[in-house]
Design a protein around this motif. Sequence first.
Motif, PDB file in Angstrom:
ATOM      1  N   GLN A  30       0.722  -1.007  -0.071  1.00  0.00           N
ATOM      2  CA  GLN A  30       0.090  -0.074   0.050  1.00  0.00           C
ATOM      3  C   GLN A  30       0.908   1.265   0.030  1.00  0.00           C
ATOM      4  N   LYS A  31       1.956   1.312   0.338  1.00  0.00           N
ATOM      5  CA  LYS A  31       3.087   2.365   0.434  1.00  0.00           C
ATOM      6  C   LYS A  31       4.022   2.230  -0.753  1.00  0.00           C
ATOM      7  N   SER A  32       3.841   1.510  -1.812  1.00  0.00           N
ATOM      8  CA  SER A  32       4.880   1.708  -2.843  1.00  0.00           C
ATOM      9  C   SER A  32       4.016   1.903  -4.292  1.00  0.00           C
ATOM     10  N   ILE A  33       4.822   1.985  -5.151  1.00  0.00           N
ATOM     11  CA  ILE A  33       4.259   2.335  -6.532  1.00  0.00           C
ATOM     12  C   ILE A  33       5.253   2.039  -7.766  1.00  0.00           C
ATOM     13  N   LYS A  34       4.676   1.520  -8.799  1.00  0.00           N
ATOM     14  CA  LYS A  34       5.741   1.507  -9.810  1.00  0.00           C
ATOM     15  C   LYS A  34       5.261   2.631 -10.794  1.00  0.00           C
ATOM     16  N   VAL A  35       6.306   3.340 -11.311  1.00  0.00           N
ATOM     17  CA  VAL A  35       5.802   4.324 -12.095  1.00  0.00           C
ATOM     18  C   VAL A  35       6.567   4.375 -13.472  1.00  0.00           C
ATOM     19  N   LYS A  50      11.244  10.778  -6.650  1.00  0.00           N
ATOM     20  CA  LYS A  50      11.256   9.664  -5.985  1.00  0.00           C
ATOM     21  C   LYS A  50      11.989  10.041  -4.526  1.00  0.00           C
ATOM     22  N   LYS A  51      13.086  10.878  -4.477  1.00  0.00           N
ATOM     23  CA  LYS A  51      13.537  11.285  -2.933  1.00  0.00           C
ATOM     24  C   LYS A  51      12.528  11.903  -2.020  1.00  0.00           C
ATOM     25  N   VAL A  52      11.611  13.106  -3.048  1.00  0.00           N
ATOM     26  CA  VAL A  52      10.870  13.649  -2.196  1.00  0.00           C
ATOM     27  C   VAL A  52       9.563  12.804  -1.653  1.00  0.00           C
ATOM     28  N   ALA A  53       9.302  11.767  -2.388  1.00  0.00           N
ATOM     29  CA  ALA A  53       7.746  10.920  -2.183  1.00  0.00           C
ATOM     30  C   ALA A  53       8.517  10.176  -1.111  1.00  0.00           C
ATOM     31  N   ALA A  54       9.674  10.070  -0.614  1.00  0.00           N
ATOM     32  CA  ALA A  54      10.323   8.770   0.132  1.00  0.00           C
ATOM     33  C   ALA A  54       9.961   9.559   1.581  1.00  0.00           C
ATOM     34  N   THR A  55       9.872  10.742   1.577  1.00  0.00           N
ATOM     35  CA  THR A  55       9.935  11.734   2.939  1.00  0.00           C
ATOM     36  C   THR A  55       8.399  11.600   3.147  1.00  0.00           C
ATOM     37  N   ALA A 103      -6.112   7.902 -17.758  1.00  0.00           N
ATOM     38  CA  ALA A 103      -6.399   9.372 -17.548  1.00  0.00           C
ATOM     39  C   ALA A 103      -5.563  10.307 -16.739  1.00  0.00           C
ATOM     40  N   PRO A 104      -5.374  11.506 -17.070  1.00  0.00           N
ATOM     41  CA  PRO A 104      -4.217  12.482 -16.332  1.00  0.00           C
ATOM     42  C   PRO A 104      -4.819  12.436 -14.722  1.00  0.00           C
ATOM     43  N   VAL A 105      -3.652  12.576 -14.140  1.00  0.00           N
ATOM     44  CA  VAL A 105      -4.338  12.901 -12.523  1.00  0.00           C
ATOM     45  C   VAL A 105      -3.611  13.834 -11.917  1.00  0.00           C
ATOM     46  N   GLY A 106      -2.483  14.647 -12.753  1.00  0.00           N
ATOM     47  CA  GLY A 106      -1.699  15.755 -12.306  1.00  0.00           C
ATOM     48  C   GLY A 106      -0.546  16.226 -12.996  1.00  0.00           C
ATOM     49  N   PHE A 107      -0.521  17.642 -13.301  1.00  0.00           N
ATOM     50  CA  PHE A 107       0.643  17.905 -14.229  1.00  0.00           C
ATOM     51  C   PHE A 107       1.838  18.085 -13.758  1.00  0.00           C
ATOM     52  N   ARG A 237      -6.141   5.418  -5.746  1.00  0.00           N
ATOM     53  CA  ARG A 237      -5.385   5.160  -4.572  1.00  0.00           C
ATOM     54  C   ARG A 237      -4.688   6.365  -3.992  1.00  0.00           C
ATOM     55  N   PRO A 238      -4.378   6.451  -2.595  1.00  0.00           N
ATOM     56  CA  PRO A 238      -3.483   7.561  -2.169  1.00  0.00           C
ATOM     57  C   PRO A 238      -2.234   7.650  -2.345  1.00  0.00           C
ATOM     58  N   GLU A 239      -1.436   6.593  -2.786  1.00  0.00           N
ATOM     59  CA  GLU A 239      -0.305   6.519  -3.458  1.00  0.00           C
ATOM     60  C   GLU A 239      -0.145   7.267  -4.486  1.00  0.00           C
ATOM     61  N   ILE A 240      -0.990   7.276  -5.348  1.00  0.00           N
ATOM     62  CA  ILE A 240      -0.693   8.033  -6.542  1.00  0.00           C
ATOM     63  C   ILE A 240      -1.187   9.614  -6.341  1.00  0.00           C
ATOM     64  N   LYS A 241      -1.935   9.871  -5.526  1.00  0.00           N
ATOM     65  CA  LYS A 241      -1.933  11.123  -5.100  1.00  0.00           C
ATOM     66  C   LYS A 241      -0.716  11.808  -4.359  1.00  0.00           C
ATOM     67  N   THR A 242      -0.211  10.918  -3.497  1.00  0.00           N
ATOM     68  CA  THR A 242       1.161  11.508  -2.996  1.00  0.00           C
ATOM     69  C   THR A 242       2.370  11.203  -3.935  1.00  0.00           C
ATOM     70  N   PHE A 243       2.158  10.664  -5.107  1.00  0.00           N
ATOM     71  CA  PHE A 243       3.279  10.566  -6.130  1.00  0.00           C
ATOM     72  C   PHE A 243       3.116  12.224  -6.865  1.00  0.00           C
ATOM     73  N   VAL A 244       1.934  12.455  -6.968  1.00  0.00           N
ATOM     74  CA  VAL A 244       1.686  13.721  -7.690  1.00  0.00           C
ATOM     75  C   VAL A 244       1.948  14.823  -6.814  1.00  0.00           C
ATOM     76  N   GLU A 245       1.720  14.872  -5.645  1.00  0.00           N
ATOM     77  CA  GLU A 245       2.445  16.019  -4.833  1.00  0.00           C
ATOM     78  C   GLU A 245       3.863  15.936  -4.553  1.00  0.00           C
ATOM     79  N   ALA A 246       4.352  14.826  -4.541  1.00  0.00           N
ATOM     80  CA  ALA A 246       5.813  14.802  -4.666  1.00  0.00           C
ATOM     81  C   ALA A 246       6.385  15.280  -6.065  1.00  0.00           C
ATOM     82  N   TYR A 247       5.867  15.400  -6.995  1.00  0.00           N
ATOM     83  CA  TYR A 247       6.063  15.838  -8.310  1.00  0.00           C
ATOM     84  C   TYR A 247       6.009  17.386  -8.076  1.00  0.00           C
TER      85      TYR A 247
END
Length: 268
Positions: A30-35, A50-55, A103-107, A237-247
Amino acid sequence: MSVFNRRTLLAATIALGASLTVALPVAAQQKSIKVGVMSGAEEEVAQVVKKVAATKGLTVELIPFSDYALVNEALERKDLDANAFQHKPYLDAQIAARGYKIAPVGFTFVQPIGLYSSKVKSVADLPKGAKIGIPNDPSNGGRALNLLAAQGVITIKEGKGLSPSLLDIAENPKGVKFSELDAAQLPRALPDLDAAVINTDHALNAGLDIRRDTIATEKREGNPYANFVAARQGDTRPEIKTFVEAYQSPEVAKFLEERFKGAIIPAW
């Protein structure tokens, strides 16, 4: 302690251990993602993400690709959880051709495309019958034609939008001869052409400089080719939202400015 109590305690301990053994892999998943990302410059950016997401407690496994056409296919097959490599016209063309439910989920960022040349110093210097290379996929090919139209090299029939084709050229006063090539092949073909419209990621990978080696570039403001993170439709899934936030983080914006000097700029 009685034999009964010892047996009861042992059984409870075993049961607890078993439950933890089952629960931990689920929690980790639940806390990992393949991109999926394109190798080269885009992968560099994704390493910072990736480093930002780890934090933020998210482990990101980056899967690099060298061929645009494979990345959405991998996402559709569920080999990936998300990808970060494309703009809307490209995804629209892929959906029309292959029926993907993506579908797009974040620029993420925008890479203004450029017209590169090692033979002439300006668009006006392009000779009659000039050979110009453009990407052979519909969206990036159309993007290239629109850039050439904006520079007055050709005119395009009205109403063709973001993805015109060679059949939509209304006027070609210089008699330009077009070579449609795979986008990744254009930098290598540049010495044999008078000019080529090359995607920024491939240009950077080939050591080209968007400021020094171009004779024309796309506008940056209001550019319709902003890239984004994409996921399968309905995947919330929240993991995808977190990845977008990290980007979309200050750390990534700072890296883009320092590393690419305007060749790749934030789109969020």
